[in-house]
Design a protein around this motif. Structure first.
Motif, PDB file in Angstrom:
ATOM      1  N   PRO A  86       2.163   0.183   2.754  1.00  0.00           N
ATOM      2  CA  PRO A  86       2.367   0.297   4.144  1.00  0.00           C
ATOM      3  C   PRO A  86       3.522  -0.586   4.546  1.00  0.00           C
ATOM      4  O   PRO A  86       3.516  -1.642   4.138  1.00  0.00           O
ATOM      5  CB  PRO A  86       1.101   0.015   4.796  1.00  0.00           C
ATOM      6  CG  PRO A  86      -0.002   0.096   3.972  1.00  0.00           C
ATOM      7  CD  PRO A  86       0.603  -0.197   2.566  1.00  0.00           C
ATOM      8  N   ALA A 116       3.925  -2.519   7.284  1.00  0.00           N
ATOM      9  CA  ALA A 116       3.437  -3.533   7.814  1.00  0.00           C
ATOM     10  C   ALA A 116       2.734  -4.408   6.612  1.00  0.00           C
ATOM     11  O   ALA A 116       2.535  -5.635   7.313  1.00  0.00           O
ATOM     12  CB  ALA A 116       2.547  -3.360   9.062  1.00  0.00           C
ATOM     13  N   ASP A 169       1.697  -7.082   3.692  1.00  0.00           N
ATOM     14  CA  ASP A 169       2.152  -8.450   3.452  1.00  0.00           C
ATOM     15  C   ASP A 169       2.134  -7.880   1.758  1.00  0.00           C
ATOM     16  O   ASP A 169       1.128  -7.979   1.284  1.00  0.00           O
ATOM     17  CB  ASP A 169       1.448  -9.419   3.459  1.00  0.00           C
ATOM     18  CG  ASP A 169       2.036 -10.844   3.199  1.00  0.00           C
ATOM     19  OD1 ASP A 169       2.588 -10.731   2.294  1.00  0.00           O
ATOM     20  OD2 ASP A 169       1.585 -11.825   3.557  1.00  0.00           O
ATOM     21  N   TRP A 214      -6.638  -8.833   4.911  1.00  0.00           N
ATOM     22  CA  TRP A 214      -5.405  -9.509   5.683  1.00  0.00           C
ATOM     23  C   TRP A 214      -4.338  -8.776   5.293  1.00  0.00           C
ATOM     24  O   TRP A 214      -3.525  -8.430   6.204  1.00  0.00           O
ATOM     25  CB  TRP A 214      -5.412 -11.019   5.282  1.00  0.00           C
ATOM     26  CG  TRP A 214      -4.503 -11.643   6.167  1.00  0.00           C
ATOM     27  CD1 TRP A 214      -3.232 -12.053   5.632  1.00  0.00           C
ATOM     28  CD2 TRP A 214      -4.841 -12.234   7.468  1.00  0.00           C
ATOM     29  NE1 TRP A 214      -2.852 -12.613   6.898  1.00  0.00           N
ATOM     30  CE2 TRP A 214      -3.577 -12.639   7.917  1.00  0.00           C
ATOM     31  CE3 TRP A 214      -5.858 -11.931   8.478  1.00  0.00           C
ATOM     32  CZ2 TRP A 214      -3.388 -13.258   9.187  1.00  0.00           C
ATOM     33  CZ3 TRP A 214      -5.758 -12.310   9.793  1.00  0.00           C
ATOM     34  CH2 TRP A 214      -4.560 -13.105   9.878  1.00  0.00           C
ATOM     35  N   ALA A 215      -3.864  -8.518   3.921  1.00  0.00           N
ATOM     36  CA  ALA A 215      -2.510  -8.127   3.892  1.00  0.00           C
ATOM     37  C   ALA A 215      -2.278  -6.722   4.127  1.00  0.00           C
ATOM     38  O   ALA A 215      -1.124  -6.405   4.273  1.00  0.00           O
ATOM     39  CB  ALA A 215      -2.253  -8.242   2.189  1.00  0.00           C
ATOM     40  N   SER A 216      -3.529  -6.044   4.339  1.00  0.00           N
ATOM     41  CA  SER A 216      -3.121  -4.553   4.653  1.00  0.00           C
ATOM     42  C   SER A 216      -2.574  -4.378   5.908  1.00  0.00           C
ATOM     43  O   SER A 216      -2.022  -3.617   6.139  1.00  0.00           O
ATOM     44  CB  SER A 216      -4.429  -3.870   4.603  1.00  0.00           C
ATOM     45  OG  SER A 216      -4.870  -3.726   3.278  1.00  0.00           O
ATOM     46  N   ASN A 217      -2.794  -5.417   6.778  1.00  0.00           N
ATOM     47  CA  ASN A 217      -2.250  -5.424   8.106  1.00  0.00           C
ATOM     48  C   ASN A 217      -2.886  -4.077   9.080  1.00  0.00           C
ATOM     49  O   ASN A 217      -1.949  -3.447   9.581  1.00  0.00           O
ATOM     50  CB  ASN A 217      -0.852  -5.307   8.375  1.00  0.00           C
ATOM     51  CG  ASN A 217      -0.364  -6.027   9.395  1.00  0.00           C
ATOM     52  OD1 ASN A 217      -1.241  -6.007  10.420  1.00  0.00           O
ATOM     53  ND2 ASN A 217       0.882  -6.518   9.647  1.00  0.00           N
ATOM     54  N   ASN A 218      -4.234  -4.054   8.901  1.00  0.00           N
ATOM     55  CA  ASN A 218      -4.857  -2.673   9.390  1.00  0.00           C
ATOM     56  C   ASN A 218      -6.119  -3.086   9.914  1.00  0.00           C
ATOM     57  O   ASN A 218      -6.719  -3.932   9.385  1.00  0.00           O
ATOM     58  CB  ASN A 218      -4.978  -1.738   8.119  1.00  0.00           C
ATOM     59  CG  ASN A 218      -5.744  -0.741   8.504  1.00  0.00           C
ATOM     60  OD1 ASN A 218      -6.787  -0.589   9.246  1.00  0.00           O
ATOM     61  ND2 ASN A 218      -5.030   0.614   8.148  1.00  0.00           N
ATOM     62  N   GLU A 224      -6.127   0.877   2.964  1.00  0.00           N
ATOM     63  CA  GLU A 224      -4.576   1.208   2.668  1.00  0.00           C
ATOM     64  C   GLU A 224      -4.360   1.458   1.269  1.00  0.00           C
ATOM     65  O   GLU A 224      -3.113   1.652   0.704  1.00  0.00           O
ATOM     66  CB  GLU A 224      -3.882   0.024   3.321  1.00  0.00           C
ATOM     67  CG  GLU A 224      -3.837   0.027   4.866  1.00  0.00           C
ATOM     68  CD  GLU A 224      -2.890   1.078   5.561  1.00  0.00           C
ATOM     69  OE1 GLU A 224      -2.533   2.147   4.739  1.00  0.00           O
ATOM     70  OE2 GLU A 224      -2.929   1.081   6.630  1.00  0.00           O
TER      71      GLU A 224
END
Lengths: 118, 370
Positions: free
Chosen positions: B94, B96, B98, B154-158, B253
């Motif tokens: 995605p 967004a 990271d 955290w990295a998925s930003n979801n 994600e």
């Protein structure tokens, strides 16, 4: 050279190589057709609203702190458990004292509702 | 007593010929260690594949369905078809997300899962490395999982992924304490962290296993097993994944091969945890013979015994998943902090008393003469 620890390095390399390899080889076969709608965060079909990294329950922090206390204390248990059969009663009394002190803290945390989720 | 690892045997078999051919020694040592590593990693992947098949078939039986039956006889190679499908799927990252952490997280999860397999004794002398810190090593690498799950969440930003990651972290770290304490009950008896020695000090018959050593190690086994369920994020503790509320949790994600890496890690850890439980509590591959002195066919029999104990445990884990509803998160935490941790501590203290009173002997188990 402590060769018995060599498998750890090899395992990490092989596991990473497996992941990387399958992703690299996959580039040839898999499609790559990104477009804006596909790349927005998935929120069950809705357009995401608001900040994603929002605030979460304070209780997760309390759990983490409790874990730190109990895990550090468990670290002291490992060497104790290994030499227990060699030291015997003396080691036992020492550890009982240690666990008693810990129990005081445990009861305190319980009374303060640290284990309660509301 | 001289003890050989599989790698040392391979090295002995081939060293003379290879050195004569002019292959430098470090290369040879690394190759000798790489062979068992590759075998075990493939074994775990195969086990993960077979377990996904078992999971589908068993869930189908429990829910009165037929389950996978199209690919191969009885749908047996369905997992290969699934693997190929995931391999061919688009790899979506995605906007967004990271990107660096998003890409790194599956590797951390996978390597921390397979690393635990290094010290699992597969029966006989088949163990990749009989580290003298075996049990600590397993506890250490299994807590690396938390890093991978938090990272992916955290990295998925979801929102789903973040919640799943945090829940997973809270759950794994909570249940790590009863897991470690229940394993320590056995360490008290054996006085060693080496898993091979733990297996060797048990015997063929059930009364020689550490689960029946004393009443407290019996309790410790169940605490270990249930805590391990929680550490693997299996139902009834599958809050991090919780299909009905978080869709898929920390890996929502991920797609294609990255998703399947999470999947392999999850099912691989079922196999490894069952193997660990079998080795520590249920006698592992011990048939009453010295694994380092026995001929090859007896060693293969030991491997068979190990699998005969591990596979039923895997099936129980799958069975539990399809029989139990998910708990609530407060129930999960209450169970860990108010019940499991005190009981595990009590088991530890009581095992210590037992060993003092009975001079290290169990109900049937006898302390070996020094």
């Amino acid at each position: 050279m402590p060769t018995e620890y060599l498998p750890i390095v090899i395992f990490m390399l092989v596991a990473t190589a497996f992941g990387l390899g399958s992703l690299m080889v996959g580039i040839i076969f898999r499609p790559h057709r990104p477009y804006a709608e596909k790349l927005i965060p998935y929120e069950s079909g809705n357009i995401p609203v608001g900040e994603t990294r929002s605030r979460f329950h304070i209780h997760f922090y309390i759990i983490a702190m409790l874990f730190l206390v109990f895990d550090v204390e468990a670290v002291f248990m490992y060497p104790w458990a290994v030499v227990f059969d060699k030291i015997g009663l003396y080691a036992y009394i020492e550890m009982i004292l240690f666990i008693l002190i810990l129990t005081v803290g445990y009861i305190y945390a319980w009374k303060k509702d640290a284990f309660k989720w509301d | 007593m001289e003890q050989y690892s599989a790698a040392e045997k391979i090295y002995e078999l081939f060293s003379e010929k290879a050195l004569a051919l002019g292959i430098p020694e470090p290369v040879l040592v690394i190759a000798a260690y790489a062979i068992p590593c590759l075998v075990v990693i493939n074994l775990i992947q195969g086990a993960a594949g077979m377990l996904t098949y078992a999971e589908r078939k068993i869930s189908a039986d429990i829910q009165n369905r037929i389950g996978a039956n199209r690919v191969g006889p009885f749908g047996l190679i369905q997992f290969l078809a699934d693997g190929v499908k995931l391999f061919l799927k688009e790899d979506i990252i995605p906007d967004a997300a990271d990107r660096k952490l998003f890409k790194l997280a599956p590797y951390i999860v996978l390597s921390s899962t397979v690393l635990a397999a290094i010290v699992v004794p597969f029966g006989g002398s088949f163990i990749v490395a009989d580290l003298n810190i075996g049990l600590i090593f397993i506890i250490v690498v299994s807590s690396l999982l938390v890093v991978g799950f938090l990272m992916s969440g955290w990295a998925s930003n979801n929102k789903w992924a973040l919640l799943g990651g945090i829940r997973s972290a809270a759950q794994i770290i909570s249940y790590e304490i009863p897991t470690a304490l229940s394993l320590l009950c056995i360490v008290l008896i054996t006085g060693t962290f080496s898993l091979q020695e733990t297996v060797m000090s048990q015997g063929l018959w059930p009364w020689q296993w550490f689960i029946f050593h004393n009443p407290f190690s019996f309790v410790a086994f169940f605490i270990f097993f249930v805590s391990a369920l929680a550490e693997m994020n299996r139902t009834p503790f599958d809050f991090p994944e919780a299909e009905s509320e978080l869709v898929s949790g920390y890996n929502v994600e991920y797609s294609g091969m990255r998703f399947s890496i999470f999947f392999i890690a999850e099912y691989g850890s079922i196999f490894i945890i069952s193997g660990l439980a079998a080795a520590v509590f249920l006698g592992g591959g011990n048939i009453g013979l010295d694994p380092y002195e026995s001929p090859l066919h007896m060693q293969l029999l030991m491997v068979g015994v190990f699998f005969a104990k591990t596979v039923p445990l895997c099936l129980v884990i799958i069975w539990v998943r399809w029989s139990m509803p998910r708990l609530r998160i407060d129930q999960m935490l209450t169970m860990c902090w108010k019940y499991f941790i005190p009981i595990a501590f009590a088991c530890l203290v009581a095992t210590a008393i037992w060993l003092l009173v009975f001079n290290g002997n169990g109900i049937f188990w006898r302390m070996p003469a020094p």
